[in-house]
Design a protein around this motif. Structure first.
Motif, PDB file in Angstrom:
ATOM      1  N   LYS A   1     -40.449  -7.429  -7.735  1.00 29.90           N
ATOM      2  CA  LYS A   1     -39.616  -6.641  -8.654  1.00 29.90           C
ATOM      3  C   LYS A   1     -39.842  -7.015 -10.106  1.00 29.90           C
ATOM      4  CE  LYS A   1     -35.341  -7.263  -9.398  1.00 29.90           C
ATOM      5  NZ  LYS A   1     -33.971  -6.823  -9.312  1.00 29.90           N
TER       6      LYS A   1
ATOM      7  N   ARG B   1     -39.251  -9.732 -11.718  1.00 35.58           N
ATOM      8  CA  ARG B   1     -38.047 -10.340 -12.303  1.00 35.58           C
ATOM      9  C   ARG B   1     -38.424 -11.640 -12.992  1.00 35.58           C
ATOM     10  NH1 ARG B   1     -32.388 -10.279 -10.425  1.00 35.58           N
ATOM     11  NH2 ARG B   1     -31.330 -12.243 -10.768  1.00 35.58           N
TER      12      ARG B   1
ATOM     13  N   SER C   1     -30.948  -6.965  -6.657  1.00 38.65           N
ATOM     14  CA  SER C   1     -31.047  -5.526  -6.459  1.00 38.65           C
ATOM     15  C   SER C   1     -32.519  -5.148  -6.278  1.00 38.65           C
ATOM     16  CB  SER C   1     -30.433  -4.796  -7.649  1.00 38.65           C
ATOM     17  OG  SER C   1     -30.911  -5.346  -8.863  1.00 38.65           O
TER      18      SER C   1
ATOM     19  N   ASN D   1     -34.667  -3.017  -7.252  1.00 42.50           N
ATOM     20  CA  ASN D   1     -35.313  -2.160  -8.243  1.00 42.50           C
ATOM     21  C   ASN D   1     -36.374  -2.979  -8.976  1.00 42.50           C
ATOM     22  OD1 ASN D   1     -32.695  -3.458  -9.172  1.00 42.50           O
ATOM     23  ND2 ASN D   1     -33.730  -3.133 -11.130  1.00 42.50           N
TER      24      ASN D   1
ATOM     25  N   SER E   1     -30.300   0.022 -10.951  1.00 39.08           N
ATOM     26  CA  SER E   1     -30.271  -0.484  -9.579  1.00 39.08           C
ATOM     27  C   SER E   1     -30.296   0.678  -8.589  1.00 39.08           C
ATOM     28  CB  SER E   1     -29.024  -1.335  -9.370  1.00 39.08           C
ATOM     29  OG  SER E   1     -29.045  -2.430 -10.256  1.00 39.08           O
TER      30      SER E   1
ATOM     31  N   GLU F   1     -23.132  -3.526  -8.847  1.00 39.46           N
ATOM     32  CA  GLU F   1     -23.284  -4.798  -8.150  1.00 39.46           C
ATOM     33  C   GLU F   1     -21.951  -5.532  -7.993  1.00 39.46           C
ATOM     34  OE1 GLU F   1     -24.911  -3.701 -10.730  1.00 39.46           O
ATOM     35  OE2 GLU F   1     -27.078  -3.850 -10.403  1.00 39.46           O
TER      36      GLU F   1
HETATM   37 MG    MG Z   1     -30.211  -6.449 -10.636  1.00 36.85          MG
END
Ligand code: MG
Ligand code: TXA
Length: 383
Positions: A74, A76, A166, A168, A174, A203
């Motif tokens: 993702k 991140r 999440s 995404n 999200s 969330e």
């Molecule tokens: Mg998130």
């Protein structure tokens, strides 16, 4: 690694928990859940699954390679810790807190809100099996017991606490449908379990009861008001953190716009306007003046509690604005928000105007996400 991403249906209604024991009545749903659990147990590949808040991207929180693969798929930043997900309080104690107790400050909240969209911070015990990639070396870990039957069944079947952000691509809204996950992560993960639309839509709420007074770190599916009401004595002094926990990405690159939950379109948030559309009209006049080259670009208004859809259509007709309904309560707005931002992106809107809501109860989480998604916030009360 490139995957041929599979999307597999799981019917949440076919899953039930009798005490902590799991029954799955639909054979197809069962085989898809077993397939997902096998991936989690035998490989380091992440699997996407529905929770009651948003879709999550899960991997064993005890396996550093699996956790690293979540961050990678993702995109991140590696310094933002993940939430662990358990299927029962028994599993939490067995797998994550072998020789320690849950701090008593959390017991009323656990009783009231688990399973559900509430995440708590707990001290990382000594000799823990939790991968430091999950906690980013913090002395605490975040954990929740999700209410979605598919999430709980997957965690119970694999008997692994799952680290799951999440599902995404980082900075995007999200996902609240399996289709959203597919759009972002196709080719990057082996499997998405499709359990239909997420009910909450934003969330979980993240709280820290280890500090005094306790702090609400991220508003979400459980309101601050309810935490103060049901948490017991200590939680009556709950402090709401300003903004989310520091985003290290931003700290490292100061001056860059904080981007989160963002569609490709530019989002402008209107708050404290009541039913008054004049601030919207004024904004549009300026926008059109400054973007003459962008004639024909699509503009949307997401109206909620006070902007009247018919009235808005009429008044904004000269600006070629398409008006949509985001919902008639903060709860409905939460449920629809991310899906609407994604839909307008897919339909090539370049400007999205959104009517905000009061920052009370479920409105706080909606406004937190909207503020982060927005390039501009126009406050009708500071004219
Ligand atoms: Mg998130
Ligand atoms: O509803 C949800 O919570 C979803 C679903 C999939 O369960 N998950 C989710 O995870 O939103 P994520 O990774 O996107 O958000 C994790 C949040 C971040 O704000 C992170 O900074 C915070 O939890 N967090 C995690 N561990 C923490 C810790 N030890 N101390 C403080 N904050 C922590």
């Amino acid at each position: 690694m490139a995957f041929h991403t599979q999307v597999r249906n799981v019917d949440p209604a076919s899953i039930s928990f009798q005490g902590d024991s799991l029954v799955i009545s639909n054979p197809e749903s069962k085989s898809h859940l077993v397939q997902a659990a096998e991936i989690l147990k035998t490989s380091a590949d992440p699997v996407a699954f529905p929770t009651e808040t948003v879709y999550g991207l899960g991997g064993s929180a005890l396996n550093t390679e699996a956790v690293k693969n979540i961050y990678k798929s993702k995109n991140r930043p590696a310094d933002n810790p993940l939430i662990l997900h358990v299927s029962s309080v028994d599993q939490l104690k067995r797998k994550l807190l072998p020789n320690t107790d849950i701090p008593p400050v959390y017991l009323p909240l656990i009783k009231k809100f688990w399973p559900g969209p509430l995440t708590i911070l707990l001290p990382v015990p000594g000799n823990t099996e939790i991968s430091p990639a999950t906690t980013v070396g913090q002395p605490t870990f975040a954990v929740r017991l999700p209410a979605h039957p598919v999430a709980r069944a997957l965690i119970a079947l694999s008997d692994l606490p799952l680290a799951a952000p999440s599902a995404n691509t980082s900075t995007r809204p999200s996902p609240t449908l399996a289709r959203h996950v597919y759009k972002d992560l196709q080719g990057k993960i082996p499997l998405i379990l499709d359990g239909g639309p997420c009910d909450v839509g934003v969330e979980s709420t993240v709280v820290d009861g280890l500090s005094n007074p306790p702090v609400l770190l991220r508003p979400g599916g459980v309101s601050a008001e309810d935490i103060m009401k049901y948490g017991g004595e200590a939680w009556r002094n709950l402090v709401i953190a300003k903004g989310e926990i520091k985003d290290n990405e931003v700290a490292k690159t100061p001056g860059m716009k904080y981007k989160h939950y963002s569609p490709t379109a530019m989002v402008v948030l209107f708050k404290n306007c009541g039913a008054d559309l004049v601030p919207v009209e004024n904004y549009l006049k300026g926008y059109i003046e400054n973007n003459k080259s962008a004639t024909g670009s699509k503009i949307a208004l997401l109206a909620s509690l006070n902007f009247d859809p018919d009235q808005s259509k009429k008044i904004l007709a000269p600006y070629n604005v398409d008006v949509f309904d985001l919902g008639n309560s903060a709860k409905e707005m939460s449920r629809n928000l991310f899906a609407e931002l994604r839909r307008l992106d897919e339909e090539d809107y370049s400007l999205i105007l959104v009517e905000g809501v009061d920052e009370t109860n479920d409105g706080l989480a909606v406004m937190n996400r909207l503020t982060k998604a927005s390039s501009h916030v126009i406050d009708g009360s500071t004219k």
